[in-house]
Write an enzyme that holds these catalytic residues in place. Sequence first.
Site, PDB file in Angstrom:
ATOM      1  N   HIS A  22      -6.374   1.618   8.377  1.00  0.00           N
ATOM      2  CA  HIS A  22      -6.067   2.974   7.915  1.00  0.00           C
ATOM      3  C   HIS A  22      -6.645   4.024   8.855  1.00  0.00           C
ATOM      4  O   HIS A  22      -7.522   3.738   9.659  1.00  0.00           O
ATOM      5  CB  HIS A  22      -6.562   3.236   6.482  1.00  0.00           C
ATOM      6  CG  HIS A  22      -8.036   3.096   6.279  1.00  0.00           C
ATOM      7  ND1 HIS A  22      -8.631   1.915   5.889  1.00  0.00           N
ATOM      8  CD2 HIS A  22      -9.051   3.988   6.399  1.00  0.00           C
ATOM      9  CE1 HIS A  22      -9.937   2.095   5.780  1.00  0.00           C
ATOM     10  NE2 HIS A  22     -10.227   3.337   6.088  1.00  0.00           N
ATOM     11  N   GLU A  77     -14.462   2.424  11.738  1.00  0.00           N
ATOM     12  CA  GLU A  77     -14.819   1.520  10.643  1.00  0.00           C
ATOM     13  C   GLU A  77     -14.193   0.167  10.967  1.00  0.00           C
ATOM     14  O   GLU A  77     -13.046   0.123  11.424  1.00  0.00           O
ATOM     15  CB  GLU A  77     -14.221   2.077   9.329  1.00  0.00           C
ATOM     16  CG  GLU A  77     -14.492   1.206   8.110  1.00  0.00           C
ATOM     17  CD  GLU A  77     -13.859   1.789   6.825  1.00  0.00           C
ATOM     18  OE1 GLU A  77     -12.934   2.615   6.919  1.00  0.00           O
ATOM     19  OE2 GLU A  77     -14.308   1.391   5.733  1.00  0.00           O
TER      20      GLU A  77
END
Length: 134
Positions: free
Chosen positions: A7, A130
Site C-alpha cells: 500500500h 514499511e
Amino acid sequence: MIGKLNHVAIVVPDLAAAAATYAETLGARVSEPKDMPEHGVTTVFVELPNTKIELLYPLGDASPIRKHLERNPDGGVHHLCYEVEDISAAKQHLTERGARVLGNGEPKIGAHGKPVLFLHPKDFLGTLIEIEQA
Ligand code: CO
C-alpha cells in the site's frame, strides 16, 4: 528481497472527505474507518486491483502522524509498504547493510494483522518505508 507494493499511505486532514474523494470522485472501493489505538491512527483502506491506498488520520495526542499533518495541511504521502516473505530475515538483511529500523526494532502488528517494521526515511531516499510480512 522486497515483493509487491502492499500500500501507499496518505495522511489526510479529513478522513470522511478523503474517503469520499476516493469513493465518489475517483470511483474506488473504500473500507469503513478503523481506529488503531496502538498505532495512533484511524485508517480507511482504498482497494485497487493491484494495491491499496491507506488513508491515515491522527488518533490521540501522541499520534506519530500529527507532525506530518501539521507540515502538510492538505494531506501528503506518508509511507510506502513493501511485502517481504520473512520479516526477521528482511530485518537482518537491512541492518547488515546499515539501514536503520525505527522504534525498538521489533516488529509490530500492523493494520492487516501482520508483522511490520518501519525503516528510517534518511536511508531510503527521503521516503518512510514499511515492510510487512505477507
Ligand atoms: Co502502512
